[in-house]
Structure formats: C-alpha cells, structure tokens
Design a protein around this motif. Sequence first.
Motif, PDB file in Angstrom:
ATOM      1  N   GLN A  55       2.629  -1.404   4.261  1.00  0.00           N
ATOM      2  CA  GLN A  55       2.790  -0.086   3.668  1.00  0.00           C
ATOM      3  C   GLN A  55       4.174   0.020   3.068  1.00  0.00           C
ATOM      4  O   GLN A  55       5.109  -0.647   3.493  1.00  0.00           O
ATOM      5  CB  GLN A  55       2.627   1.007   4.721  1.00  0.00           C
ATOM      6  CG  GLN A  55       1.211   1.241   5.119  1.00  0.00           C
ATOM      7  CD  GLN A  55       1.090   2.535   5.919  1.00  0.00           C
ATOM      8  OE1 GLN A  55       2.027   3.264   6.117  1.00  0.00           O
ATOM      9  NE2 GLN A  55      -0.113   2.793   6.381  1.00  0.00           N
ATOM     10  N   ARG A  79       0.849  -1.188   0.000  1.00  0.00           N
ATOM     11  CA  ARG A  79       0.000   0.000   0.000  1.00  0.00           C
ATOM     12  C   ARG A  79       0.887   1.241   0.000  1.00  0.00           C
ATOM     13  O   ARG A  79       1.749   1.387   0.855  1.00  0.00           O
ATOM     14  CB  ARG A  79      -0.907   0.020   1.222  1.00  0.00           C
ATOM     15  CG  ARG A  79      -1.930  -1.089   1.212  1.00  0.00           C
ATOM     16  CD  ARG A  79      -2.871  -1.039   2.395  1.00  0.00           C
ATOM     17  NE  ARG A  79      -2.169  -1.168   3.665  1.00  0.00           N
ATOM     18  CZ  ARG A  79      -2.280  -0.299   4.668  1.00  0.00           C
ATOM     19  NH1 ARG A  79      -3.073   0.736   4.567  1.00  0.00           N
ATOM     20  NH2 ARG A  79      -1.619  -0.483   5.772  1.00  0.00           N
ATOM     21  N   TYR A 113     -11.386  -6.565   0.217  1.00  0.00           N
ATOM     22  CA  TYR A 113     -10.751  -5.261   0.364  1.00  0.00           C
ATOM     23  C   TYR A 113     -10.292  -5.060   1.812  1.00  0.00           C
ATOM     24  O   TYR A 113      -9.169  -4.618   2.058  1.00  0.00           O
ATOM     25  CB  TYR A 113     -11.717  -4.151  -0.045  1.00  0.00           C
ATOM     26  CG  TYR A 113     -11.098  -2.775  -0.033  1.00  0.00           C
ATOM     27  CD1 TYR A 113     -10.477  -2.282  -1.161  1.00  0.00           C
ATOM     28  CD2 TYR A 113     -11.127  -1.978   1.104  1.00  0.00           C
ATOM     29  CE1 TYR A 113      -9.893  -1.028  -1.171  1.00  0.00           C
ATOM     30  CE2 TYR A 113     -10.546  -0.727   1.116  1.00  0.00           C
ATOM     31  CZ  TYR A 113      -9.928  -0.255  -0.024  1.00  0.00           C
ATOM     32  OH  TYR A 113      -9.348   0.978  -0.024  1.00  0.00           O
ATOM     33  N   LEU A 114     -11.146  -5.391   2.759  1.00  0.00           N
ATOM     34  CA  LEU A 114     -10.773  -5.245   4.173  1.00  0.00           C
ATOM     35  C   LEU A 114      -9.603  -6.159   4.541  1.00  0.00           C
ATOM     36  O   LEU A 114      -8.696  -5.755   5.277  1.00  0.00           O
ATOM     37  CB  LEU A 114     -11.974  -5.534   5.070  1.00  0.00           C
ATOM     38  CG  LEU A 114     -13.099  -4.512   5.043  1.00  0.00           C
ATOM     39  CD1 LEU A 114     -14.264  -4.983   5.905  1.00  0.00           C
ATOM     40  CD2 LEU A 114     -12.614  -3.161   5.503  1.00  0.00           C
ATOM     41  N   TRP A 124      -6.471  -4.694   3.193  1.00  0.00           N
ATOM     42  CA  TRP A 124      -6.114  -3.534   3.998  1.00  0.00           C
ATOM     43  C   TRP A 124      -5.304  -3.981   5.218  1.00  0.00           C
ATOM     44  O   TRP A 124      -4.322  -3.343   5.601  1.00  0.00           O
ATOM     45  CB  TRP A 124      -7.369  -2.813   4.431  1.00  0.00           C
ATOM     46  CG  TRP A 124      -7.189  -1.507   5.137  1.00  0.00           C
ATOM     47  CD1 TRP A 124      -6.033  -0.915   5.534  1.00  0.00           C
ATOM     48  CD2 TRP A 124      -8.225  -0.618   5.526  1.00  0.00           C
ATOM     49  NE1 TRP A 124      -6.287   0.279   6.137  1.00  0.00           N
ATOM     50  CE2 TRP A 124      -7.624   0.489   6.150  1.00  0.00           C
ATOM     51  CE3 TRP A 124      -9.599  -0.648   5.407  1.00  0.00           C
ATOM     52  CZ2 TRP A 124      -8.353   1.556   6.653  1.00  0.00           C
ATOM     53  CZ3 TRP A 124     -10.326   0.414   5.910  1.00  0.00           C
ATOM     54  CH2 TRP A 124      -9.717   1.502   6.528  1.00  0.00           C
ATOM     55  N   ARG A 136      -3.361   7.735  -2.207  1.00  0.00           N
ATOM     56  CA  ARG A 136      -4.351   6.794  -1.705  1.00  0.00           C
ATOM     57  C   ARG A 136      -5.605   7.549  -1.301  1.00  0.00           C
ATOM     58  O   ARG A 136      -5.548   8.703  -0.929  1.00  0.00           O
ATOM     59  CB  ARG A 136      -3.786   5.982  -0.549  1.00  0.00           C
ATOM     60  CG  ARG A 136      -3.278   6.810   0.602  1.00  0.00           C
ATOM     61  CD  ARG A 136      -2.326   6.075   1.497  1.00  0.00           C
ATOM     62  NE  ARG A 136      -2.990   5.308   2.535  1.00  0.00           N
ATOM     63  CZ  ARG A 136      -2.344   4.648   3.474  1.00  0.00           C
ATOM     64  NH1 ARG A 136      -1.039   4.655   3.496  1.00  0.00           N
ATOM     65  NH2 ARG A 136      -2.989   3.988   4.378  1.00  0.00           N
ATOM     66  N   ILE A 147      -8.664   5.775   0.516  1.00  0.00           N
ATOM     67  CA  ILE A 147      -9.100   5.272   1.823  1.00  0.00           C
ATOM     68  C   ILE A 147      -7.947   4.556   2.504  1.00  0.00           C
ATOM     69  O   ILE A 147      -7.369   5.051   3.457  1.00  0.00           O
ATOM     70  CB  ILE A 147     -10.326   4.349   1.687  1.00  0.00           C
ATOM     71  CG1 ILE A 147     -11.498   5.141   1.125  1.00  0.00           C
ATOM     72  CG2 ILE A 147     -10.703   3.748   3.032  1.00  0.00           C
ATOM     73  CD1 ILE A 147     -12.727   4.336   0.849  1.00  0.00           C
ATOM     74  N   ALA A 148      -7.586   3.398   2.009  1.00  0.00           N
ATOM     75  CA  ALA A 148      -6.517   2.627   2.640  1.00  0.00           C
ATOM     76  C   ALA A 148      -5.339   2.402   1.716  1.00  0.00           C
ATOM     77  O   ALA A 148      -4.300   1.938   2.140  1.00  0.00           O
ATOM     78  CB  ALA A 148      -7.061   1.284   3.107  1.00  0.00           C
TER      79      ALA A 148
END
Length: 60
Positions: A58, A6, A49-50, A53, A11, A13-14
């Motif tokens: 990251q 990520r 998606y969750l 996340w 970005r 949202i997440a």
Amino acid sequence: MSTLARPRHNRVIAGVCAGLAKRFGLAPWTVRIIFLLSCLLPGPQFLIYLALWLILPQEP
C-alpha cells in the motif's frame, strides 16, 4: 511514472486496478473496464488479481 503500489484512496475493492492505472498513467475506470472485459476470456485473470492484491504494498 510512479512505483507500483495500491493507493489508499480512489480504490473500489483492493486498489489493484487503481494502482496499475496510476503506474501507467491511465484512468482507474479504464483499467477496471479492461479487467472486467478480460474476465470474459479464458485465463487466470482473477488469480493474477488476487496475487497482486497480496503482493503489492500500500502507498504510505
């Protein structure tokens, strides 16, 4: 291709869609639109998606 992570920038949202877009060489908005359209179909898209996340690291 880069690794799946990520991003800290670009970005909404997440950063899951932006990370997928960067990994596969697509524009982030393209992946976001595809995700939104896929939510109209029955299936576990939101749960995936969750999970991404929580699972995806990251970028450093």
